[in-house]
Write a protein that holds these residues in place. Structure first.
Motif, PDB file in Angstrom:
ATOM      1  N   ALA A 262       0.869  -1.177   0.000  1.00  0.00           N
ATOM      2  CA  ALA A 262       0.000   0.000   0.000  1.00  0.00           C
ATOM      3  C   ALA A 262       0.900   1.219   0.000  1.00  0.00           C
ATOM      4  O   ALA A 262       2.003   1.205   0.531  1.00  0.00           O
ATOM      5  N   GLY A 263       0.421   2.276  -0.608  1.00  0.00           N
ATOM      6  CA  GLY A 263       1.207   3.501  -0.626  1.00  0.00           C
ATOM      7  C   GLY A 263       0.404   4.627  -1.221  1.00  0.00           C
ATOM      8  O   GLY A 263      -0.618   4.417  -1.868  1.00  0.00           O
ATOM      9  N   PHE A 264       0.873   5.819  -1.000  1.00  0.00           N
ATOM     10  CA  PHE A 264       0.244   7.002  -1.547  1.00  0.00           C
ATOM     11  C   PHE A 264       1.200   7.635  -2.542  1.00  0.00           C
ATOM     12  O   PHE A 264       2.410   7.432  -2.461  1.00  0.00           O
ATOM     13  N   ALA A 265       0.675   8.407  -3.460  1.00  0.00           N
ATOM     14  CA  ALA A 265       1.516   9.053  -4.474  1.00  0.00           C
ATOM     15  C   ALA A 265       2.634   9.839  -3.809  1.00  0.00           C
ATOM     16  O   ALA A 265       2.397  10.627  -2.902  1.00  0.00           O
ATOM     17  N   GLY A 266       3.846   9.597  -4.260  1.00  0.00           N
ATOM     18  CA  GLY A 266       4.986  10.332  -3.744  1.00  0.00           C
ATOM     19  C   GLY A 266       5.539   9.816  -2.429  1.00  0.00           C
ATOM     20  O   GLY A 266       6.506  10.357  -1.924  1.00  0.00           O
ATOM     21  N   SER A 267       4.937   8.801  -1.847  1.00  0.00           N
ATOM     22  CA  SER A 267       5.437   8.282  -0.572  1.00  0.00           C
ATOM     23  C   SER A 267       6.073   6.915  -0.792  1.00  0.00           C
ATOM     24  O   SER A 267       5.820   6.250  -1.783  1.00  0.00           O
ATOM     25  N   THR A 268       6.910   6.523   0.150  1.00  0.00           N
ATOM     26  CA  THR A 268       7.501   5.189   0.087  1.00  0.00           C
ATOM     27  C   THR A 268       6.409   4.178   0.412  1.00  0.00           C
ATOM     28  O   THR A 268       5.747   4.290   1.439  1.00  0.00           O
ATOM     29  N   PRO A 269       6.189   3.209  -0.452  1.00  0.00           N
ATOM     30  CA  PRO A 269       5.147   2.224  -0.152  1.00  0.00           C
ATOM     31  C   PRO A 269       5.529   1.373   1.045  1.00  0.00           C
ATOM     32  O   PRO A 269       6.707   1.213   1.357  1.00  0.00           O
ATOM     33  N   ILE A 270       4.521   0.860   1.713  1.00  0.00           N
ATOM     34  CA  ILE A 270       4.754  -0.072   2.806  1.00  0.00           C
ATOM     35  C   ILE A 270       4.202  -1.428   2.403  1.00  0.00           C
ATOM     36  O   ILE A 270       3.305  -1.528   1.567  1.00  0.00           O
ATOM     37  N   GLY A 271       4.758  -2.454   2.972  1.00  0.00           N
ATOM     38  CA  GLY A 271       4.298  -3.798   2.666  1.00  0.00           C
ATOM     39  C   GLY A 271       4.156  -4.601   3.938  1.00  0.00           C
ATOM     40  O   GLY A 271       4.797  -4.318   4.935  1.00  0.00           O
ATOM     41  N   TRP A 272       3.289  -5.565   3.906  1.00  0.00           N
ATOM     42  CA  TRP A 272       3.146  -6.471   5.038  1.00  0.00           C
ATOM     43  C   TRP A 272       3.019  -7.880   4.493  1.00  0.00           C
ATOM     44  O   TRP A 272       2.594  -8.092   3.365  1.00  0.00           O
ATOM     45  N   LEU A 273       3.445  -8.826   5.293  1.00  0.00           N
ATOM     46  CA  LEU A 273       3.427 -10.222   4.868  1.00  0.00           C
ATOM     47  C   LEU A 273       2.018 -10.634   4.467  1.00  0.00           C
ATOM     48  O   LEU A 273       1.043 -10.267   5.100  1.00  0.00           O
ATOM     49  N   ASP A 274       1.923 -11.393   3.389  1.00  0.00           N
ATOM     50  CA  ASP A 274       0.632 -11.824   2.856  1.00  0.00           C
ATOM     51  C   ASP A 274       0.543 -13.346   2.892  1.00  0.00           C
ATOM     52  O   ASP A 274       1.256 -14.031   2.158  1.00  0.00           O
ATOM     53  N   PRO A 275      -0.327 -13.901   3.733  1.00  0.00           N
ATOM     54  CA  PRO A 275      -0.409 -15.363   3.831  1.00  0.00           C
ATOM     55  C   PRO A 275      -1.223 -16.028   2.719  1.00  0.00           C
ATOM     56  O   PRO A 275      -1.150 -17.236   2.554  1.00  0.00           O
ATOM     57  N   LEU A 276      -1.993 -15.278   1.940  1.00  0.00           N
ATOM     58  CA  LEU A 276      -2.865 -15.909   0.942  1.00  0.00           C
ATOM     59  C   LEU A 276      -2.111 -16.747  -0.088  1.00  0.00           C
ATOM     60  O   LEU A 276      -2.554 -17.854  -0.401  1.00  0.00           O
ATOM     61  N   PRO A 277      -0.983 -16.277  -0.630  1.00  0.00           N
ATOM     62  CA  PRO A 277      -0.254 -17.167  -1.546  1.00  0.00           C
ATOM     63  C   PRO A 277       0.200 -18.464  -0.882  1.00  0.00           C
ATOM     64  O   PRO A 277       0.284 -19.502  -1.528  1.00  0.00           O
ATOM     65  N   LEU A 278       0.477 -18.404   0.412  1.00  0.00           N
ATOM     66  CA  LEU A 278       0.884 -19.618   1.127  1.00  0.00           C
ATOM     67  C   LEU A 278      -0.249 -20.630   1.164  1.00  0.00           C
ATOM     68  O   LEU A 278      -0.032 -21.834   0.988  1.00  0.00           O
ATOM     69  N   VAL A 279      -1.463 -20.145   1.389  1.00  0.00           N
ATOM     70  CA  VAL A 279      -2.635 -21.028   1.430  1.00  0.00           C
ATOM     71  C   VAL A 279      -2.928 -21.566   0.033  1.00  0.00           C
ATOM     72  O   VAL A 279      -3.123 -22.768  -0.160  1.00  0.00           O
TER      73      VAL A 279
END
Length: 171
Positions: free
Chosen positions: A61-78
């Protein structure tokens, strides 16, 4: 009649002791199931990273001009069979929501790797501050997760160990 009264008194005393004991046993069982889910999910992230050049799946997730942030996503694991759907959520949350995952700034998407300090937190019980914020309410950042009746929370560390914290940790 006196025998009936004494029998009723004994039953009331037994119930007043038995009900809290049973609730405590249930709470301990839920906390243990939560910790087991976290270890399974952590193992799934580690296995995924091992098979994908140490990269892990993230949501961004991120906003225009800002450094995006990320968080671990378990859905691909499932979806890819690294773990079961039930491992991605705490049995202590009444809606069986997931956990709060490690969040980090992402200068580049290929920088998200599993290798990290063994004592750093990977995920914890659902963050009530984020849930309150979505509902336009404010909570103290030190509020415990509601997953375990606000008694504390499980936290998975990078070395795949789970610790129980009675107070919330800011990080």
């Amino acid at each position: 009649l006196p025998d009936l009264m004494s029998m009723a008194a004994v039953l009331l005393i037994a119930a007043s002791i038995g009900i809290p004991v049973m609730q405590h046993i249930r709470q301990q069982s839920v906390a243990m199931a939560c910790a087991t889910n976290m270890v399974s999910l952590g193992g799934a992230f580690a296995s995924y990273a091992n098979e994908h050049s140490n990269r892990i799946p993230v949501q961004v997730a991120g906003f225009a001009g800002s450094t995006p942030i990320g968080w671990l996503d378990p859905l691909p694991l499932v979806r890819q069979g690294y773990c079961e759907q039930g491992h991605a959520s705490c049995p202590g949350h009444e809606l069986h929501f997931g956990y709060s995952y490690q969040v980090q700034a992402l200068p580049r998407m290929d920088s998200v790797v599993w290798a990290s300090d063994p004592s750093s937190a990977v995920l914890g019980d659902r963050n009530p501050v984020l849930d309150a914020r979505r509902a336009a309410n404010l909570l103290s950042p030190l509020t415990n997760s509601t997953n375990h009746a606000e008694r504390g929370q499980n936290v998975l560390l990078h070395d795949l160990s789970v610790v129980w914290l009675e107070v919330t940790v800011r990080g």
